[in-house]
Design a protein around this motif. Structure first.
Motif, PDB file in Angstrom:
ATOM      1  N   LEU A   1      -0.809 -10.691  -3.940  1.00 12.50           N
ATOM      2  CA  LEU A   1      -1.062  -9.846  -2.772  1.00 12.50           C
ATOM      3  C   LEU A   1      -2.539  -9.785  -2.392  1.00 12.50           C
ATOM      4  CD1 LEU A   1       0.281  -8.022  -0.683  1.00 12.50           C
ATOM      5  CD2 LEU A   1      -0.001  -6.096  -2.270  1.00 12.50           C
ATOM      6  N   PRO A   2      -3.475  -9.627  -3.353  1.00  8.24           N
ATOM      7  CA  PRO A   2      -4.890  -9.643  -2.963  1.00  8.24           C
ATOM      8  C   PRO A   2      -5.321 -10.949  -2.287  1.00  8.24           C
ATOM      9  CG  PRO A   2      -4.650  -8.711  -5.147  1.00  8.24           C
ATOM     10  CD  PRO A   2      -3.310  -9.278  -4.773  1.00  8.24           C
ATOM     11  N   GLN A   3      -4.754 -12.091  -2.720  1.00  7.73           N
ATOM     12  CA  GLN A   3      -5.097 -13.355  -2.092  1.00  7.73           C
ATOM     13  C   GLN A   3      -4.565 -13.420  -0.662  1.00  7.73           C
ATOM     14  OE1 GLN A   3      -3.789 -16.603  -4.551  1.00  7.73           O
ATOM     15  NE2 GLN A   3      -5.531 -16.413  -5.954  1.00  7.73           N
ATOM     16  N   LEU A   4      -3.331 -12.952  -0.465  1.00 14.47           N
ATOM     17  CA  LEU A   4      -2.777 -12.924   0.894  1.00 14.47           C
ATOM     18  C   LEU A   4      -3.584 -12.004   1.795  1.00 14.47           C
ATOM     19  CD1 LEU A   4       1.080 -12.790   0.197  1.00 14.47           C
ATOM     20  CD2 LEU A   4      -0.250 -14.719   1.043  1.00 14.47           C
ATOM     21  N   TYR A   5      -3.993 -10.872   1.258  1.00 19.44           N
ATOM     22  CA  TYR A   5      -4.805  -9.920   2.025  1.00 19.44           C
ATOM     23  C   TYR A   5      -6.130 -10.564   2.435  1.00 19.44           C
ATOM     24  CZ  TYR A   5      -6.965  -5.454   3.301  1.00 19.44           C
ATOM     25  OH  TYR A   5      -7.588  -4.423   3.980  1.00 19.44           O
ATOM     26  N   MET A   6      -6.752 -11.310   1.507  1.00 17.33           N
ATOM     27  CA  MET A   6      -8.006 -11.998   1.804  1.00 17.33           C
ATOM     28  C   MET A   6      -7.824 -13.049   2.888  1.00 17.33           C
ATOM     29  SD  MET A   6     -11.251 -12.538   1.148  1.00 17.33           S
ATOM     30  CE  MET A   6     -11.662 -11.871  -0.469  1.00 17.33           C
ATOM     31  N   MET A   7      -6.704 -13.791   2.831  1.00 11.67           N
ATOM     32  CA  MET A   7      -6.435 -14.824   3.830  1.00 11.67           C
ATOM     33  C   MET A   7      -6.214 -14.229   5.208  1.00 11.67           C
ATOM     34  SD  MET A   7      -3.843 -17.239   1.592  1.00 11.67           S
ATOM     35  CE  MET A   7      -3.281 -18.095   3.069  1.00 11.67           C
ATOM     36  N   ILE A   8      -5.524 -13.083   5.275  1.00  7.00           N
ATOM     37  CA  ILE A   8      -5.173 -12.495   6.571  1.00  7.00           C
ATOM     38  C   ILE A   8      -6.326 -11.705   7.172  1.00  7.00           C
ATOM     39  CG2 ILE A   8      -3.624 -10.855   7.709  1.00  7.00           C
ATOM     40  CD1 ILE A   8      -1.494 -11.626   5.622  1.00  7.00           C
ATOM     41  N   PHE A   9      -6.976 -10.877   6.346  1.00  4.62           N
ATOM     42  CA  PHE A   9      -8.002  -9.957   6.871  1.00  4.62           C
ATOM     43  C   PHE A   9      -9.428 -10.378   6.542  1.00  4.62           C
ATOM     44  CE2 PHE A   9      -4.144  -7.397   6.175  1.00  4.62           C
ATOM     45  CZ  PHE A   9      -3.944  -6.904   7.460  1.00  4.62           C
ATOM     46  N   ASP A  10      -9.580 -11.451   5.778  1.00  6.35           N
ATOM     47  CA  ASP A  10     -10.904 -11.960   5.405  1.00  6.35           C
ATOM     48  C   ASP A  10     -11.771 -10.881   4.744  1.00  6.35           C
ATOM     49  OD1 ASP A  10     -12.801 -13.932   5.127  1.00  6.35           O
ATOM     50  OD2 ASP A  10     -13.755 -13.509   7.051  1.00  6.35           O
ATOM     51  N   SER A  11     -11.173 -10.070   3.915  1.00  4.95           N
ATOM     52  CA  SER A  11     -11.900  -9.054   3.149  1.00  4.95           C
ATOM     53  C   SER A  11     -11.111  -8.745   1.888  1.00  4.95           C
ATOM     54  CB  SER A  11     -12.100  -7.777   3.979  1.00  4.95           C
ATOM     55  OG  SER A  11     -10.851  -7.188   4.306  1.00  4.95           O
ATOM     56  N   ARG A  12     -11.809  -8.173   0.914  1.00  8.04           N
ATOM     57  CA  ARG A  12     -11.162  -7.867  -0.357  1.00  8.04           C
ATOM     58  C   ARG A  12     -10.286  -6.624  -0.244  1.00  8.04           C
ATOM     59  NH1 ARG A  12     -12.499  -9.895  -5.122  1.00  8.04           N
ATOM     60  NH2 ARG A  12     -12.102  -7.894  -6.134  1.00  8.04           N
ATOM     61  N   MET A  13      -9.135  -6.680  -0.856  1.00 10.81           N
ATOM     62  CA  MET A  13      -8.249  -5.518  -0.909  1.00 10.81           C
ATOM     63  C   MET A  13      -8.668  -4.628  -2.079  1.00 10.81           C
ATOM     64  SD  MET A  13      -4.084  -5.519  -1.298  1.00 10.81           S
ATOM     65  CE  MET A  13      -4.113  -5.743  -3.074  1.00 10.81           C
ATOM     66  N   ILE A  14      -8.528  -3.313  -1.889  1.00  6.82           N
ATOM     67  CA  ILE A  14      -8.806  -2.385  -2.980  1.00  6.82           C
ATOM     68  C   ILE A  14      -7.714  -2.566  -4.028  1.00  6.82           C
ATOM     69  CG2 ILE A  14      -9.070   0.039  -3.624  1.00  6.82           C
ATOM     70  CD1 ILE A  14      -9.955   0.606  -0.764  1.00  6.82           C
ATOM     71  N   ASP A  15      -8.080  -3.153  -5.147  1.00  3.73           N
ATOM     72  CA  ASP A  15      -7.072  -3.500  -6.158  1.00  3.73           C
ATOM     73  C   ASP A  15      -7.044  -2.467  -7.281  1.00  3.73           C
ATOM     74  OD1 ASP A  15      -9.583  -4.222  -6.932  1.00  3.73           O
ATOM     75  OD2 ASP A  15      -9.006  -6.111  -7.859  1.00  3.73           O
ATOM     76  N   ASP A  16      -6.664  -1.259  -6.935  1.00  2.00           N
ATOM     77  CA  ASP A  16      -6.500  -0.195  -7.919  1.00  2.00           C
ATOM     78  C   ASP A  16      -5.238  -0.492  -8.733  1.00  2.00           C
ATOM     79  OD1 ASP A  16      -5.987   2.099  -9.354  1.00  2.00           O
ATOM     80  OD2 ASP A  16      -6.566   3.459  -7.754  1.00  2.00           O
ATOM     81  N   PRO A  17      -5.351  -0.714 -10.046  1.00  6.92           N
ATOM     82  CA  PRO A  17      -4.169  -1.082 -10.840  1.00  6.92           C
ATOM     83  C   PRO A  17      -3.094  -0.008 -10.855  1.00  6.92           C
ATOM     84  CG  PRO A  17      -6.047  -0.605 -12.265  1.00  6.92           C
ATOM     85  CD  PRO A  17      -6.566  -0.671 -10.871  1.00  6.92           C
ATOM     86  N   LEU A  18      -3.486   1.273 -10.746  1.00  2.00           N
ATOM     87  CA  LEU A  18      -2.500   2.348 -10.735  1.00  2.00           C
ATOM     88  C   LEU A  18      -1.613   2.253  -9.504  1.00  2.00           C
ATOM     89  CD1 LEU A  18      -1.284   4.974 -11.819  1.00  2.00           C
ATOM     90  CD2 LEU A  18      -3.091   6.218 -10.615  1.00  2.00           C
ATOM     91  N   TRP A  19      -2.237   2.108  -8.336  1.00  2.00           N
ATOM     92  CA  TRP A  19      -1.457   2.057  -7.097  1.00  2.00           C
ATOM     93  C   TRP A  19      -0.671   0.765  -6.971  1.00  2.00           C
ATOM     94  CZ3 TRP A  19      -0.406   6.270  -4.603  1.00  2.00           C
ATOM     95  CH2 TRP A  19      -1.277   7.351  -4.711  1.00  2.00           C
ATOM     96  N   LEU A  20      -1.257  -0.332  -7.409  1.00  4.37           N
ATOM     97  CA  LEU A  20      -0.525  -1.595  -7.361  1.00  4.37           C
ATOM     98  C   LEU A  20       0.667  -1.563  -8.313  1.00  4.37           C
ATOM     99  CD1 LEU A  20      -3.420  -4.216  -7.182  1.00  4.37           C
ATOM    100  CD2 LEU A  20      -1.830  -3.581  -5.368  1.00  4.37           C
ATOM    101  N   GLY A  21       0.478  -0.949  -9.471  1.00  5.70           N
ATOM    102  CA  GLY A  21       1.586  -0.817 -10.415  1.00  5.70           C
ATOM    103  C   GLY A  21       2.690   0.060  -9.862  1.00  5.70           C
ATOM    104  N   MET A  22       2.305   1.195  -9.250  1.00  2.00           N
ATOM    105  CA  MET A  22       3.292   2.068  -8.610  1.00  2.00           C
ATOM    106  C   MET A  22       4.070   1.309  -7.539  1.00  2.00           C
ATOM    107  SD  MET A  22       1.414   5.704  -7.953  1.00  2.00           S
ATOM    108  CE  MET A  22       0.813   6.743  -9.282  1.00  2.00           C
ATOM    109  N   LEU A  23       3.342   0.528  -6.730  1.00  2.00           N
ATOM    110  CA  LEU A  23       3.976  -0.203  -5.631  1.00  2.00           C
ATOM    111  C   LEU A  23       4.954  -1.246  -6.157  1.00  2.00           C
ATOM    112  CD1 LEU A  23       3.959  -0.465  -2.541  1.00  2.00           C
ATOM    113  CD2 LEU A  23       2.178  -2.195  -2.780  1.00  2.00           C
TER     114      LEU A  23
END
Length: 234
Positions: A76-98
């Motif tokens: 998901l962070p790589q897809l976010y970078m490709m689409i929005f050309d910026s780093r996604m906030i990769d909080d492990p807690l929220w990503l794990g919840m998701l």
């Protein structure tokens, strides 16, 4: 094997247990929302809505949870970078919840669908005859009754979700299993820490099971009281 090491690091185990609870309850909330939407969509009269919900359920249930966790943490962070050309906030807690929540939503959807279908169809017909729309009847008549019948399988889903949260340890989130693994590697002894984590997992699942069992019993008592009042009025 020195079991006193577990007590020496009780603060780390408590922090790990707290993180486990956070990710489990957060994922449960996401799963209930998605499951309710997908479960009600499965019994929708709109074919497109039914098929969309079915695709979501089949994809999630047909792929391993570990793969889904890896996707949300690394893909998901790589897809976010490709689409929005910026780093996604990769909080492990929220990503794990998701990741866990989306997975749980597919299984919760089937629980909710089964609960809805367990209610007599005459209830919906009576609600429609009284002037309610299909959505109003579902929200006010069908779902409240179905919820009581969903409690046992939802309790099982919560317990499964609590145990499956340990999978997030593979991506470095400091929950209970990760704590046991790190401490075991530090002291070159895994048994005390794994047993300590196991006792905490068992305590949490037992507590949740008892709380939900009590809730189910109280709701069933309320339903029996309502039924007796209806019989008295008749």
């Amino acid at each position: 094997m020195d079991f006193s090491l577990v007590f020496e690091h009780y603060d780390l185990f408590l922090l790990g247990a707290l993180n486990t609870l956070k990710i489990t309850l957060g994922a449960l909330g996401i799963g209930l929302v998605l499951g309710t939407v997908a479960g009600t969509s499965r019994v929708s009269r709109n074919a497109l809505i039914r098929r969309s919900a079915d695709v979501y359920i089949q994809i999630i249930r047909g792929t391993p949870m570990l793969l889904q966790i890896y996707f949300f943490f690394f893909g998901l962070p790589q897809l976010y970078m490709m689409i929005f050309d910026s780093r996604m906030i990769d909080d492990p807690l929220w990503l794990g919840m998701l990741a866990l929540g989306i997975n749980s939503g597919a299984y919760t959807a089937e629980i909710i669908r089964a609960g809805i279908l367990s209610i007599d169809r005459g209830q919906m017909e009576a609600a429609r005859c009284s002037g309610l729309t299909h959505g109003q009847a579902m929200r006010n008549i069908i779902l409240p009754q179905a919820f009581v019948r969903m409690i046992p399988p939802l309790c099982n889903e919560l317990i499964v979700l609590l145990k499956d949260s340990s999978l997030v340890s593979v991506v470095g989130f400091a929950e209970l299993m990760y704590t046991a693994k790190v401490l075991g590697a530090k002291y070159y002894t895994y048994v005390p820490f794994l047993l300590g984590a196991g006792v905490i997992y068992l305590s949490l699942t037992f507590t949740f099971a008892k709380i939900l069992e009590f809730t189910e019993r109280k709701l069933n008592v309320g339903n029996r009281d309502d039924d007796s009042q209806i019989l008295d009025l008749g």
